[in-house]
Motif scaffolding. Sequence first.
Motif, mmCIF file in Angstrom:
data_model
loop_
_atom_site.group_PDB
_atom_site.id
_atom_site.type_symbol
_atom_site.label_atom_id
_atom_site.label_comp_id
_atom_site.label_asym_id
_atom_site.label_seq_id
_atom_site.Cartn_x
_atom_site.Cartn_y
_atom_site.Cartn_z
ATOM 1 N N HIS A 188 52.777 38.877 26.217
ATOM 2 C CA HIS A 188 53.064 39.108 27.623
ATOM 3 C C HIS A 188 54.312 39.956 27.778
ATOM 4 C CE1 HIS A 188 50.351 35.567 28.424
ATOM 5 N NE2 HIS A 188 49.910 36.488 29.253
ATOM 6 N N ASP B 299 48.437 39.471 36.127
ATOM 7 C CA ASP B 299 48.167 39.411 34.698
ATOM 8 C C ASP B 299 46.652 39.334 34.505
ATOM 9 O OD1 ASP B 299 47.685 38.368 32.051
ATOM 10 O OD2 ASP B 299 49.760 37.694 31.991
ATOM 11 N N CYS C 220 44.959 37.834 32.150
ATOM 12 C CA CYS C 220 44.420 36.509 31.789
ATOM 13 C C CYS C 220 44.387 35.583 33.005
ATOM 14 C CB CYS C 220 45.144 35.890 30.597
ATOM 15 S SG CYS C 220 46.863 35.427 30.837
ATOM 16 N N ASP D 228 48.051 42.607 29.108
ATOM 17 C CA ASP D 228 48.261 41.713 30.249
ATOM 18 C C ASP D 228 48.363 42.505 31.550
ATOM 19 O OD1 ASP D 228 50.732 42.793 29.546
ATOM 20 O OD2 ASP D 228 51.864 40.955 29.929
ATOM 21 N N PHE E 176 43.330 38.449 22.952
ATOM 22 C CA PHE E 176 43.270 37.450 24.017
ATOM 23 C C PHE E 176 43.004 38.118 25.370
ATOM 24 C CE2 PHE E 176 45.999 35.071 27.097
ATOM 25 C CZ PHE E 176 45.464 33.798 26.998
ATOM 26 N N HIS E 177 43.850 39.118 25.722
ATOM 27 C CA HIS E 177 43.660 39.791 27.008
ATOM 28 C C HIS E 177 42.441 40.708 26.991
ATOM 29 C CE1 HIS E 177 47.873 38.436 27.582
ATOM 30 N NE2 HIS E 177 47.453 38.267 28.824
HETATM 31 ZN ZN LIG Z 1 48.263 36.957 30.239
#
Ligand SMILES: [Zn+2]
Lengths: 336, 350
Positions: A2, B251, B253, B293, B302-303
Motif C-alpha cells: 500500500h 484503494d 482492494c 492499490d 493481491f491488488h
Molecule cells: Zn489495498
Amino acid sequence: MHGIRRVRQTQEERQASKRKELAKIEEFNALTQRILARKKGNDWSDEAFQLTTKLLQINPEFYTLWNYRRNILLKGKFPNSSPEQVHELLEDELSMTMTALKVRPKVYWIWNHRMWCLEHIPKGPASDGEPGADGWKQVVWNKELFVVEKMLDADSRNFQAWNYRRFVLASMPTPRSESSELAYTSKKIEANFSNFSAWHQRSKTLTSLWAQGKLDESKSREAEFELLRNAMYTDPNDQSVWMYHRWLVGTGGGKDVLEREISAIQELLDEQPDSKWCMESIVHYKRLLLNNYAKDVDTQHLTRDCKDLLERLETLDPMRRLRYRELAGEIGPSTS
Amino acid sequence: MASSGISTSSVSATENSDKLLADLHVSYIQKLGQSKDDLAYHLTSHLRLNAIYWGFTALSMLNKPDALDREEMIEFVMSCWDEETGAFGAHPQHDGHLLSTLSAIQILIMQDALDRLDVDRIVKFILSLQQPSGVFAGDAFGETDTRFLYCAVNALSLLGKLDLLDREKVVEYLQRCRNYDGGFGSVAGAESHAAQGFLIMTFSSIVFTCVAALAILDRLDVVDVDTLAWWLAERQLPNGGLNGRPEKLEDVCYSFWVLSAMSILNKVQWLDVEKLSTFILSAQDPEGGGIADRPGDMVDVFHTHFGIAGLSILGYPGLVDLDPVYCMPASIIEKMGLKKGYKNLERKAF
Ligand SMILES: [Zn+2]
C-alpha cells in the motif's frame, strides 16, 4: 502493498539491485532453514529462541516463527521458571514486540504475539501499589492501556488502535468503569467531531449503561442530541455524525423527537442549502414519520418534501443518483 | 520495497490505460513464480499459498486458467500440508493456519482435485478453532476475529460440511458485532467475557467478511440492508475509487470489498459503476502488467486479483463471472449447488 510509488528502473539498475539483494536472500534463506530444522527437531533451547528473535527482526510476518517462539516459551522456558521469571520473560517479550511495532506498526502477527503475552502474565503481587493476586496482570494491562491511548493521542482516528483499546478494556482484571469510558469518548469527540471510531465506541458504551440502568436513558439521550447539534454545525460534512444521529433517533423517542430533529436539521439546511447530509437525513426522518405515524401526519406534504429533496440530491450527488431514485420510488406517488 | 538511492523516473498518469491489459496481467502473474532472485519473493513466503490463490483466480477470471501448470500447482499445494496441525501452511514447513487452509481448498476445487484432500482431518482442524462465543481463531495460538470466522464458514461450506457447524452460535456472534451504522465491527461488544481479538483490517473488509459469512449461512435477514448499503455507497470518492472508511484514501482492494458486499446485498447500482471501473483500470501498470492499490503505485498480486475480480462483478467485457460470496469462478460454485442470491452487473459486450 500500500502506498508505495511505482518506479521505473533501467536494465543496469535492476541488475545492480538484484546483485545487492542476492547476499541478503542467501542469508535469509540460510537462517530460515536453520531455524525450521531446529523446530522440526522440537528444539526448545535458548539458542533456538535467540535465532527466532534474529529472523523475526528481518521478517515479523513469518507467523510460523512466532508460533515456534511461543512453543519455546511454553515448553522450554516456563517449566523451569518461577512465576517471577515467567513474568520477567513475558515483560521482555512485550518490549521486543514494542520495538518491532515501532518499525512495522501494521503487522497483525506482532499484535497477535503481544496479546498472547498479556494473556499469559501469571498471577502475582505487584510491588508498585496494585494489591492482590492480579497485581502483575493489572500493572501490565494498565500499561497497555496507557500505550494504546498514547497512540490515540497521536492519531485520534487510528482505527486499529481503537479496536485494540477495546480488546485491552475487555481483558483487564479490574475493568474500567463505563462512565469513565463515556468521558473518554467525550474527550476524543470534542477534540474532533469527525471521528467514526469514537462515535462507535460511544454508542456501545451508552447502550450498555442504559441497559444496566446506570444512566437515565431519556436524559442521557437528550444530552446526546445536544452534543450532536454542536457536531452538525461544526462539521456538517462528516458522515459519522449523521450515522450517530440516525442511531440515536432509532434508540427511542417518538413522533415528537422526529419532528423536533427534522426542524433542527432544516434550520441548518437553510443556512447551508447544499448540505447533502441534511437533505439525506430529513428524507430519512420524514420517511419514518410516513411509515410509523401515517394517521397523524400530512402524508401528501411529507411525500412531496421527500421527493423534492431526493430530486435535488440526484443533481447534487450524481454518483449515487440511482440510490436516490430508488428511495423516491419506494415512497410512492405524491400526486393528490 | 522501493529501491532507495537508484535514479528513477516517476510514472506519469498519462500512461494509464482505459482498457484492461489482459495479456500483460497474464504474463505478470506467470512471472511471479519465477522471481526467486527477488528478496521480496522470499520475504513473502508466509503468504505463498494465498498468493497462488490470488494469481490463479485472477487468471481464471481472465479465462486463462491454464497459464500456470496444473500438476505443479497441485503438488505445491500438497507440499504445504502440515501433518502436525492437520492443516495447510502457507509454504512447505510452515505451520498450518486457517487462512492458508482456505486457499488450499479453493485452489484444489478450482483445479478439480478435491480428492487429494484429507477432508475429515481438515474439518476437525477447522471445528477445533471455534470459540465458546461462536467466533473462530486462525490457529491454536491465535486471536479471534470475523475474518477467521468467514474463512471457517467458507471452507466448511466448500467441503459440504456446514451442517457440522453450530450455525446459531455463529449468527449470534455476528449479530453482536453489529454497529450503530448497520454494519459490523471486528469483535463483539465488551459484554462478552471470552477472550477478545482485534483485527488489523479496515472497516469495509470486515463488512465484507460478515456479509459473505451470513450469505453462506442463509441469514442475511439479520442485516439492516438499507443503512449498511447507504454506508457502503458513501465510500465512493469523486475519482470513482472506494475507501475502507470515512476520511481515507481510495484503494482497489477496498473497492472490491465494498463492491462484493453490495453485490451480495443486491445494491451495486447504488455506486457509480462507470467511474469505479475507470478507477480500477487506471491502477494498472501499463508496462509490466499487474494492478496496484491506486494509480502510479507498485503493483502486487493481491491488488491484481481484487482489481480483476471487481471488474468481473462490474460486467467488464470478456471476463469470466465471479461469485462474490466465495470469490471464486461463479460456474464452479453454481455446479456445487452453493450459489446465493447475489447480483452482479450483466456482462457487457466488447
Ligand atoms: Zn489495498
